[in-house]
Write a protein that holds these residues in place. Structure first.
Motif, mmCIF file in Angstrom:
data_model
loop_
_atom_site.group_PDB
_atom_site.id
_atom_site.type_symbol
_atom_site.label_atom_id
_atom_site.label_comp_id
_atom_site.label_asym_id
_atom_site.label_seq_id
_atom_site.Cartn_x
_atom_site.Cartn_y
_atom_site.Cartn_z
ATOM 1 N N GLU A 112 0.829 -1.204 0.000
ATOM 2 C CA GLU A 112 0.000 0.000 0.000
ATOM 3 C C GLU A 112 0.863 1.253 0.000
ATOM 4 O OE1 GLU A 112 -2.809 -0.777 -0.724
ATOM 5 O OE2 GLU A 112 -3.490 -2.470 0.426
ATOM 6 N N ASP A 113 2.031 1.163 -0.646
ATOM 7 C CA ASP A 113 3.000 2.242 -0.601
ATOM 8 C C ASP A 113 3.286 2.808 -1.982
ATOM 9 O OD1 ASP A 113 3.364 1.513 2.081
ATOM 10 O OD2 ASP A 113 4.997 0.153 1.568
ATOM 11 N N LEU A 114 3.963 3.946 -1.961
ATOM 12 C CA LEU A 114 4.678 4.422 -3.126
ATOM 13 C C LEU A 114 6.140 4.212 -2.794
ATOM 14 C CD1 LEU A 114 3.076 7.753 -4.351
ATOM 15 C CD2 LEU A 114 2.696 5.432 -5.134
ATOM 16 N N GLU A 115 6.805 3.455 -3.635
ATOM 17 C CA GLU A 115 8.210 3.129 -3.415
ATOM 18 C C GLU A 115 9.066 3.906 -4.405
ATOM 19 O OE1 GLU A 115 8.776 1.126 -0.957
ATOM 20 O OE2 GLU A 115 7.094 -0.243 -0.812
ATOM 21 N N PHE A 116 10.205 4.421 -3.937
ATOM 22 C CA PHE A 116 11.190 4.987 -4.845
ATOM 23 C C PHE A 116 12.221 3.901 -5.116
ATOM 24 C CE2 PHE A 116 15.310 6.897 -5.741
ATOM 25 C CZ PHE A 116 14.990 7.662 -6.838
ATOM 26 N N VAL A 117 12.421 3.608 -6.402
ATOM 27 C CA VAL A 117 13.418 2.630 -6.836
ATOM 28 C C VAL A 117 14.449 3.398 -7.659
ATOM 29 C CG1 VAL A 117 13.831 0.547 -8.206
ATOM 30 C CG2 VAL A 117 11.715 0.766 -6.881
ATOM 31 N N SER A 118 15.716 3.291 -7.258
ATOM 32 C CA SER A 118 16.766 4.032 -7.962
ATOM 33 C C SER A 118 17.014 3.452 -9.346
ATOM 34 C CB SER A 118 18.067 4.010 -7.160
ATOM 35 O OG SER A 118 18.678 2.736 -7.263
ATOM 36 N N ASP A 119 17.728 4.218 -10.169
ATOM 37 C CA ASP A 119 18.095 3.737 -11.505
ATOM 38 C C ASP A 119 18.939 2.470 -11.429
ATOM 39 O OD1 ASP A 119 16.773 5.645 -13.093
ATOM 40 O OD2 ASP A 119 18.429 7.073 -12.902
ATOM 41 N N ALA A 120 19.570 2.218 -10.275
ATOM 42 C CA ALA A 120 20.378 1.010 -10.082
ATOM 43 C C ALA A 120 19.541 -0.162 -9.555
ATOM 44 C CB ALA A 120 21.523 1.302 -9.121
ATOM 45 N N GLY A 121 18.222 0.045 -9.351
ATOM 46 C CA GLY A 121 17.352 -1.035 -8.883
ATOM 47 C C GLY A 121 17.348 -1.214 -7.378
ATOM 48 N N VAL A 122 17.668 -0.175 -6.619
ATOM 49 C CA VAL A 122 17.673 -0.234 -5.156
ATOM 50 C C VAL A 122 16.407 0.430 -4.636
ATOM 51 C CG1 VAL A 122 18.886 0.473 -3.060
ATOM 52 C CG2 VAL A 122 20.190 -0.205 -5.093
ATOM 53 N N PRO A 163 2.507 12.139 -13.186
ATOM 54 C CA PRO A 163 3.093 13.382 -12.686
ATOM 55 C C PRO A 163 2.021 14.450 -12.527
ATOM 56 C CG PRO A 163 3.555 13.133 -15.026
ATOM 57 C CD PRO A 163 2.869 11.877 -14.583
ATOM 58 N N ALA A 164 2.064 15.190 -11.427
ATOM 59 C CA ALA A 164 1.147 16.304 -11.225
ATOM 60 C C ALA A 164 1.726 17.540 -11.889
ATOM 61 C CB ALA A 164 0.919 16.551 -9.744
ATOM 62 N N ILE A 165 0.889 18.320 -12.506
ATOM 63 C CA ILE A 165 1.333 19.570 -13.118
ATOM 64 C C ILE A 165 1.848 20.466 -11.998
ATOM 65 C CG2 ILE A 165 0.558 21.616 -14.383
ATOM 66 C CD1 ILE A 165 -1.446 19.717 -15.827
ATOM 67 N N GLY A 166 3.045 20.958 -12.146
ATOM 68 C CA GLY A 166 3.653 21.790 -11.114
ATOM 69 C C GLY A 166 4.476 21.000 -10.107
ATOM 70 N N GLY A 167 4.547 19.671 -10.267
ATOM 71 C CA GLY A 167 5.356 18.841 -9.377
ATOM 72 C C GLY A 167 4.522 17.917 -8.522
ATOM 73 N N GLY A 168 5.127 16.859 -8.072
ATOM 74 C CA GLY A 168 4.435 15.868 -7.267
ATOM 75 C C GLY A 168 3.798 14.794 -8.127
ATOM 76 N N PHE A 169 2.823 14.099 -7.546
ATOM 77 C CA PHE A 169 2.248 12.922 -8.194
ATOM 78 C C PHE A 169 0.755 12.819 -7.944
ATOM 79 C CE2 PHE A 169 6.483 12.080 -6.555
ATOM 80 C CZ PHE A 169 7.165 11.800 -7.725
ATOM 81 N N TRP A 205 -5.502 10.654 -5.375
ATOM 82 C CA TRP A 205 -4.688 11.212 -4.303
ATOM 83 C C TRP A 205 -3.561 12.035 -4.900
ATOM 84 C CZ3 TRP A 205 -6.064 10.025 0.735
ATOM 85 C CH2 TRP A 205 -7.025 9.029 0.878
ATOM 86 N N ASN A 206 -3.301 13.180 -4.305
ATOM 87 C CA ASN A 206 -2.212 14.040 -4.740
ATOM 88 C C ASN A 206 -1.136 14.050 -3.664
ATOM 89 O OD1 ASN A 206 -1.265 17.288 -4.737
ATOM 90 N ND2 ASN A 206 -1.197 16.186 -6.658
ATOM 91 N N LEU A 207 0.108 13.842 -4.082
ATOM 92 C CA LEU A 207 1.244 13.891 -3.171
ATOM 93 C C LEU A 207 2.275 14.859 -3.717
ATOM 94 C CD1 LEU A 207 0.187 10.722 -2.979
ATOM 95 C CD2 LEU A 207 2.139 10.619 -1.475
ATOM 96 N N SER A 208 2.962 15.541 -2.819
ATOM 97 C CA SER A 208 4.016 16.465 -3.232
ATOM 98 C C SER A 208 5.258 15.679 -3.656
ATOM 99 C CB SER A 208 4.376 17.411 -2.076
ATOM 100 O OG SER A 208 5.116 16.706 -1.096
ATOM 101 N N ALA A 209 6.216 16.369 -4.232
ATOM 102 C CA ALA A 209 7.469 15.735 -4.654
ATOM 103 C C ALA A 209 8.277 15.227 -3.469
ATOM 104 C CB ALA A 209 8.289 16.714 -5.480
ATOM 105 N N THR A 210 7.923 15.671 -2.251
ATOM 106 C CA THR A 210 8.621 15.200 -1.050
ATOM 107 C C THR A 210 7.818 14.148 -0.280
ATOM 108 O OG1 THR A 210 7.732 17.026 0.257
ATOM 109 C CG2 THR A 210 9.895 17.353 -0.781
#
Length: 182
Positions: free
Chosen positions: A87-97, A120-126, A138-143
């Protein structure tokens, strides 16, 4: 017009969900194969289907659905149950981490449950399409800060912001629009 198949079961792909292109490669998400306790996978290949390879298989990503290229990697919607780290948003690096803790850790009750497409949300975020109750967009900021939530009439699978401030979303048998301002 159908052109051709790039990959499929013969290469080991059993269920394809999300896809994107980054740096000349195609990335495809595949949720757990037989049980939710298995890690999901992200595959990578060249645009002609060659070079098909496993990019990521991690217990930190159980049921990947949507995938969105972002600077330094990808944002991945993980629809696994909250009790086993989903139930998450995961950040996966370009190296697959996989980043730990998750970019946004939802409990599946107060926030999105069963996240699907990320846009992508217009102006940043998701924007995230949350399929199960509380279903909506749901709207989330870039942070990773939770912004606005807009309930929908159907359970959304996809979401895309339009240049006019409205949101296009898919759910069930419908394609609908939502005006978050009005």
């Amino acid at each position: 017009v159908f052109i051709r198949e790039l990959c499929g079961p013969a290469q080991g792909l059993t269920r394809a969900y999300g896809c994107c292109v980054k740096n000349g490669k195609i990335y495809v998400t595949e949720p757990f194969v037989t049980t939710l306790s298995e890690p999901g996978r992200i595959w990578r290949m060249n645009p002609d289907g060659s070079g098909f390879e496993l990019f990521l298989q991690s217990p930190l990503v159980r049921n990947p659905r949507g995938i969105l290229p972002v600077p330094g990697g990808f944002m991945v919607a993980d629809s696994g149950e909250a009790s086993i780290g989903g139930e998450d948003l995961e950040f996966v690096s370009d190296a697959g981490v996989v980043q730990s803790p998750p970019f946004f850790d939802s409990d599946g009750l107060s926030y999105f449950d069963f996240p699907q497409q990320i846009s992508p949300a217009i102006g940043g975020g998701f924007w995230v399409a949350g399929f199960s109750d509380p279903r909506g967009l749901w709207n989330l900021s870039a942070t990773g800060q939770l912004g606005n939530f807009y309930p929908t009439f159907t359970s959304p699978r996809g979401v895309w912001p339009l240049g006019n401030g409205q949101l296009l979303y898919t759910g069930g048998t419908r394609v609908q629009m939502l005006n978050p301002i009005g």
